[in-house]
Design a protein around this motif. Structure first.
Motif, PDB file in Angstrom:
ATOM      1  N   VAL A 160       0.853  -1.187   0.000  1.00  0.00           N
ATOM      2  CA  VAL A 160       0.000   0.000   0.000  1.00  0.00           C
ATOM      3  C   VAL A 160       0.888   1.235   0.000  1.00  0.00           C
ATOM      4  CG1 VAL A 160      -1.780   1.287   1.220  1.00  0.00           C
ATOM      5  CG2 VAL A 160      -1.836  -1.202   1.197  1.00  0.00           C
ATOM      6  N   ASP A 163      -0.215   7.181  -0.407  1.00  0.00           N
ATOM      7  CA  ASP A 163      -1.538   7.790  -0.518  1.00  0.00           C
ATOM      8  C   ASP A 163      -2.636   6.741  -0.649  1.00  0.00           C
ATOM      9  OD1 ASP A 163      -0.879   6.843  -2.975  1.00  0.00           O
ATOM     10  OD2 ASP A 163      -1.372   8.655  -4.092  1.00  0.00           O
ATOM     11  N   HIS A 165      -2.809   4.003  -2.598  1.00  0.00           N
ATOM     12  CA  HIS A 165      -2.919   3.195  -3.807  1.00  0.00           C
ATOM     13  C   HIS A 165      -2.045   1.951  -3.679  1.00  0.00           C
ATOM     14  CE1 HIS A 165       0.923   5.029  -4.858  1.00  0.00           C
ATOM     15  NE2 HIS A 165       1.025   4.189  -5.870  1.00  0.00           N
ATOM     16  N   LEU A 166      -2.404   0.908  -4.401  1.00  0.00           N
ATOM     17  CA  LEU A 166      -1.733  -0.382  -4.277  1.00  0.00           C
ATOM     18  C   LEU A 166      -0.632  -0.515  -5.316  1.00  0.00           C
ATOM     19  CD1 LEU A 166      -2.284  -2.708  -2.290  1.00  0.00           C
ATOM     20  CD2 LEU A 166      -3.498  -3.890  -4.132  1.00  0.00           C
ATOM     21  N   THR A 247       3.750   7.875  -3.878  1.00  0.00           N
ATOM     22  CA  THR A 247       2.460   8.512  -4.129  1.00  0.00           C
ATOM     23  C   THR A 247       2.121   8.380  -5.612  1.00  0.00           C
ATOM     24  OG1 THR A 247       3.488  10.672  -4.526  1.00  0.00           O
ATOM     25  CG2 THR A 247       2.816  10.161  -2.261  1.00  0.00           C
ATOM     26  N   ASP A 248       0.876   8.643  -5.951  1.00  0.00           N
ATOM     27  CA  ASP A 248       0.437   8.562  -7.340  1.00  0.00           C
ATOM     28  C   ASP A 248      -0.337   9.842  -7.688  1.00  0.00           C
ATOM     29  OD1 ASP A 248      -0.114   7.663  -9.865  1.00  0.00           O
ATOM     30  OD2 ASP A 248      -1.848   6.451  -9.247  1.00  0.00           O
ATOM     31  N   THR A 335      -7.987  11.725  -1.585  1.00  0.00           N
ATOM     32  CA  THR A 335      -7.320  10.764  -2.462  1.00  0.00           C
ATOM     33  C   THR A 335      -6.986   9.474  -1.719  1.00  0.00           C
ATOM     34  OG1 THR A 335      -6.355  12.556  -3.778  1.00  0.00           O
ATOM     35  CG2 THR A 335      -5.303  10.406  -3.926  1.00  0.00           C
ATOM     36  N   HIS A 339      -8.662   5.546  -2.345  1.00  0.00           N
ATOM     37  CA  HIS A 339      -7.867   4.350  -2.613  1.00  0.00           C
ATOM     38  C   HIS A 339      -8.131   3.259  -1.580  1.00  0.00           C
ATOM     39  CE1 HIS A 339      -4.829   7.047  -4.918  1.00  0.00           C
ATOM     40  NE2 HIS A 339      -5.604   6.404  -5.775  1.00  0.00           N
ATOM     41  N   ARG A 342     -11.586   1.418  -1.725  1.00  0.00           N
ATOM     42  CA  ARG A 342     -11.617   0.319  -2.679  1.00  0.00           C
ATOM     43  C   ARG A 342     -11.019  -0.944  -2.072  1.00  0.00           C
ATOM     44  NH1 ARG A 342      -9.430   1.259  -8.459  1.00  0.00           N
ATOM     45  NH2 ARG A 342     -10.588  -0.696  -8.657  1.00  0.00           N
ATOM     46  N   THR A 354     -14.664   2.502  -8.714  1.00  0.00           N
ATOM     47  CA  THR A 354     -13.443   3.236  -9.029  1.00  0.00           C
ATOM     48  C   THR A 354     -13.413   4.545  -8.248  1.00  0.00           C
ATOM     49  OG1 THR A 354     -14.441   4.402 -10.897  1.00  0.00           O
ATOM     50  CG2 THR A 354     -13.447   2.242 -11.350  1.00  0.00           C
ATOM     51  N   GLU A 355     -12.229   5.154  -8.215  1.00  0.00           N
ATOM     52  CA  GLU A 355     -12.110   6.449  -7.542  1.00  0.00           C
ATOM     53  C   GLU A 355     -12.994   7.498  -8.212  1.00  0.00           C
ATOM     54  OE1 GLU A 355      -9.683   4.468  -8.234  1.00  0.00           O
ATOM     55  OE2 GLU A 355      -8.376   4.226  -6.495  1.00  0.00           O
TER      56      GLU A 355
END
Length: 451
Positions: A160, A163, A165-166, A247-248, A335, A339, A342, A354-355
């Motif tokens: 993880v 932020d 996201h995976l 981060t993404d 954000t 993530h 989900r 989805t985001e």
């Protein structure tokens, strides 16, 4: 005529090449019992530490990525990296680079070494390269050992990100490697300061302690609510700038600035050490360092470098003040929540969203409309709102935030219980950690307020 020229040619021919000097100095370093012990510890202890902590029921959740050590083997080396940047690397640099010249003063071997090599420049180059080689071996050992310990103890699972996201295992492996590579720049800056202290202060123990004390001072400054331009202009920031890799999208600007600043410090400090070394009188057996020269050729130039880097970062940057503003915090919280929502949906075997479908937003303040929602503090309060497809009701969750001066925040869930009010969620296969109960996040200090 012949008798006059021959000795000069002979003398020049007997100068020892830098490569031979380097091998000699490297053997001298590695033959010391404390260096051997450090190498052994850096290549074995991290694996044992990460494996042991990963198997415990209580994790170091106050450390970045510490809460994910049960979930992915790639969290372990990042936890150790945070510890290494704070304590291990400054201490290792002090022992290696901070003592490489001072040891010759204590042993009184300068005259023998210079007679054998016949070039102070070659001696300086050999000692510098040898100390940097040992430091590189120690850093590689820390990274490799902690990675092996995490993978063996937990497994090569997705990680993880900062932020929420995976990251796939392969992506996590690459970014862990890059993160460890990024701390080489501030380590070189500390090594340059260690070389400068070792040359300027002679056999004084302050030369040995200088890198560690300097790093401790930088950590104290980074914990204070200073302007973001000053924060990025100090070499200590590069020890935490690697966070932006996870981060993404990735936050490369702070990482780039921190790396450049650290390299400038490394070159400057090493250059000052070189100049001091060439001007030294090696015939004085009682030499104990020159306090005046250490100030004029060491402290003052580095103080000027701080002022110059602050001016450059201020002129080229976009953020002002602390860099922590209401819009940035709201964007970061929303954000990360989207993530992790989900992830919770997948745990509960609910239909995937989805985001973009969630349309998560956050409204944050510092407890009152009368208090400006800017700057660090543990009084931030956020209400996250989201929407599910084909559901008219709007979901809401409350979080209490503790935002540190460097932009990191920890969000504590404050209800409702079904979403983030409890640290476990009941899944079809049993209870599992609730990713929305508490999570880490990051505010990009250099981003614009509106995104």
């Amino acid at each position: 005529m012949t008798a006059t020229v021959a000795p000069a040619q002979d003398s020049g021919a007997r100068r020892v090449p830098v490569t031979r000097c380097y091998r000699f100095e490297l053997v001298k370093l590695v033959s010391q019992w404390r260096i051997r012990l450090l190498v052994l510890a850096c290549w074995i202890a991290p694996a044992l530490f990460v494996a042991a902590v990963s198997q415990q029921s209580t994790l170091p959740v106050d450390t970045l990525f510490g809460r994910w050590m049960h979930a992915s083997g790639w969290a372990g080396p990042l936890v150790l990296l945070g510890f290494a940047g704070t304590w291990a690397l400054p201490l290792l640099t002090s022992v290696v680079a901070g003592d490489v010249f001072a040891s010759e003063d204590r042993l009184g071997t300068w005259r023998h070494l210079l007679v054998a090599v016949r070039s102070p420049r070659r001696v300086f180059a050999a000692k510098t390269l040898a100390s940097l080689t040992v430091l590189l071996v120690l850093v590689v050992g820390l990274a490799a050992s902690s990675s092996v310990g995490g993978i063996v103890a937990v497994g090569d699972h997705p990680l993880v990100g900062y932020d929420g996201h995976l990251l796939t295992p392969s992506d996590a492996a690459v970014k862990v490697l890059l993160a460890w590579a990024c701390v080489l720049a501030p380590t070189l800056a500390l090594a340059g300061i260690g070389l400068l202290g070792s040359v300027a202060l002679g056999r004084s123990p302050m030369g040995l302690l200088l890198p560690a004390l300097f790093a401790l001072g930088m950590q104290v400054v980074q914990m204070m609510p200073i302007p973001v331009a000053v924060r990025l202009a100090l070499p200590g920031y590069a020890f935490i700038a690697w966070n932006g890799l996870f981060t993404d999208p990735v936050q490369l600007t702070p990482l780039f600035i921190g790396t450049v600043v650290s390299l400038v410090w490394a070159v400057t400090a090493t250059g000052l050490a070189y100049l001091l070394f060439l001007r030294r009188d090696f015939t004085d057996l009682g030499y104990d360092g020159s306090g005046r020269r250490a100030v004029t050729a060491g402290v003052l130039p580095l103080a000027g470098l701080v002022a110059a880097t602050v001016a450059v970062v201020t002129a080229t940057g976009t953020a002002t003040g602390s860099g922590i503003e209401q819009d940035k915090v709201q964007r970061s919280v929303a954000t990360a929540f989207a993530h992790l929502y989900r992830m919770q949906t997948e745990q509960l075997h609910r239909p995937d969203v989805t985001e973009a479908q969630l349309k998560a937003t956050a409204t944050c303040n510092k407890g009152s409309v009368r208090v400006a929602a800017v700057g660090p503090g543990n009084d931030w309060r956020c209400v996250v709102t989201w929407h599910l497809p084909d559901v008219e009701a709007t979901g809401q969750a409350i979080y209490q935030l503790d935002v540190t001066p460097d932009g990191r925040f920890v969000a504590d869930g404050d209800g409702p219980k079904e979403v983030n009010g409890y640290f476990l969620v009941r899944t079809p296969t049993g209870d599992a950690p609730n990713p929305l109960w508490q999570f880490d996040g990051n505010v990009d200090l250099l981003s614009t307020s509106k995104g």
